[in-house]
Scaffold this motif. Structure first.
Motif, short mmCIF file in Angstrom:
data_model
loop_
_atom_site.label_atom_id
_atom_site.label_comp_id
_atom_site.label_asym_id
_atom_site.label_seq_id
_atom_site.Cartn_x
_atom_site.Cartn_y
_atom_site.Cartn_z
N HIS A 141 0.84 -1.20 0.00
CA HIS A 141 0.00 0.00 0.00
C HIS A 141 0.87 1.25 0.00
O HIS A 141 0.69 2.16 -0.82
CB HIS A 141 -0.91 -0.02 1.24
N ALA A 249 -0.73 1.11 10.33
CA ALA A 249 -1.46 0.02 9.67
C ALA A 249 -1.09 -1.32 10.31
O ALA A 249 -1.92 -2.23 10.42
CB ALA A 249 -1.15 0.00 8.18
N LYS A 252 -3.09 -1.90 13.55
CA LYS A 252 -4.52 -2.23 13.37
C LYS A 252 -4.78 -3.73 13.38
O LYS A 252 -5.89 -4.18 13.63
CB LYS A 252 -5.03 -1.62 12.06
N ASN A 262 -10.65 -4.02 5.75
CA ASN A 262 -11.15 -2.83 6.44
C ASN A 262 -10.48 -1.59 5.84
O ASN A 262 -11.02 -0.50 5.91
CB ASN A 262 -10.86 -2.90 7.94
N GLU A 263 -9.28 -1.79 5.33
CA GLU A 263 -8.60 -0.72 4.59
C GLU A 263 -8.89 -0.96 3.11
O GLU A 263 -8.34 -1.87 2.50
CB GLU A 263 -7.08 -0.80 4.86
N ASP A 265 -8.24 -0.27 -0.28
CA ASP A 265 -7.29 0.43 -1.14
C ASP A 265 -7.40 -0.01 -2.60
O ASP A 265 -6.41 -0.05 -3.32
CB ASP A 265 -5.85 0.33 -0.61
#
Ligand SMILES: [Fe+2]
Ligand SMILES: [Fe+2]
Length: 290
Positions: A141, A249, A252, A262-263, A265
């Motif tokens: 990411h 990140a 988390k 949940n992220e 991207d």
């Protein structure tokens, strides 16, 4: 959140992009903008992939029995993607060797870490894979989100890293969903405890081993002692500061209800696909190589 597959994953196909990089010309030894520390850390990371990703595939496939059809399909596509990544990083590593680096110490360290899992139950290998896949996904990411990480790098090699990053994002939920499937009868606390312990363990090893590996490659470039540490730590933790930037990140992962998706991207994937040449998938050929 309960232990189900995230809705984000439901409408995301996993498409292996069977691309080859850097076959036509030699890669410069200091391919990352002539920088010793930048080249070293990416090369150190690349050294882990051929064996490491084969281990991920084995660990996930050990639990595919009884998986829902969609997860079973995702495991197949994950396997294909990781097999192609192994092939391409093997080629990268051969080019690094051809340019004069001796990778044997780094490869031996990867082998030593993987050997530890052989005496443990398969669920521990799956937990390690799930943790490392989160690690890979947050690195990916950051790599795609901030072009400064690959600024100045030789074009083909930078392309390879972007391609790998995109596919790591695309399949980031697969090991996690396999873990949820494999531990579906476990109490939440037991699941969290193993997951958290394994994450702390693999993170420590990842940071220590990649730092040591990069320092070893820098030594082979004649950069040692305080100067080597300074260059490397500044690069990793300050500017562009990859390790610092993924810290949030990473944390988390320990939250209740964590799921890689949940992220969301997917925009990074879309941007990658819009900028990269199309690569036809050739699943059969690659799967047989897995
Ligand atoms: Fe990969
Ligand atoms: Fe992966």
């Amino acid at each position: 959140m309960t232990a189900t597959i995230s809705p984000h994953a439901a409408d995301l196909g996993i498409t292996p992009r069977d691309r080859r990089f850097g076959r036509d010309a030699a890669t410069p030894r200091l391919w990352h903008g002539g920088r010793v520390e930048a080249t070293a850390i990416y090369n150190a990371l690349s050294t882990t992939f051929p064996e490491g990703e084969a281990f991920f595939v084995e660990s996930v496939r050990a639990f595919r029995d009884g998986a829902a059809p969609r997860l079973a399909e995702e495991i197949k596509a994950f396997t294909t993607q990781e097999a192609i990544h192994s092939r391409e990083h093997d080629a990268v590593n051969k080019r690094a060797s051809a340019s004069g680096y001796d990778l044997t110490k780094l490869e031996a360290q990867v082998e030593k870490r993987l050997a530890v899992t052989r005496d443990k139950p398969p669920i521990v290998s799956l937990a390690a894979t799930m943790a490392l896949e989160h690690f890979t996904a947050i690195l990916a990411h950051e790599l795609l989100a901030d072009p400064r990480h690959l600024a100045g790098a030789e074009r083909e090699t930078a392309e390879l890293w972007r391609w790998h990053a995109a596919e790591e994002i695309e399949h980031k939920g697969v090991a996690y969903d396999t873990w949820l499937h494999a531990t579906r009868d476990w109490p939440r606390w037991k699941r969290w405890k193993l997951k958290a312990r394994v994450m702390l363990y693999v993170t420590r090893n990842f940071v220590v081993d990649r730092t040591a590996g990069a320092l070893e490659l820098m030594r082979q470039d004649g950069v040692t002692g305080f100067r080597a540490w300074w260059l490397l730590l500044t690069y990793l933790w300050v500017k562009p500061g990859m390790f610092r930037k993924i810290a949030g990140a990473w944390l988390k992962f320990f939250l209740p209800g964590f799921h890689p998706w949940n992220e969301d991207d997917r925009h990074l994937l879309a941007a990658y696909d819009a900028s990269a040449p199309a690569a036809p998938a050739s699943r059969k050929k690659v799967r047989s190589a897995a």
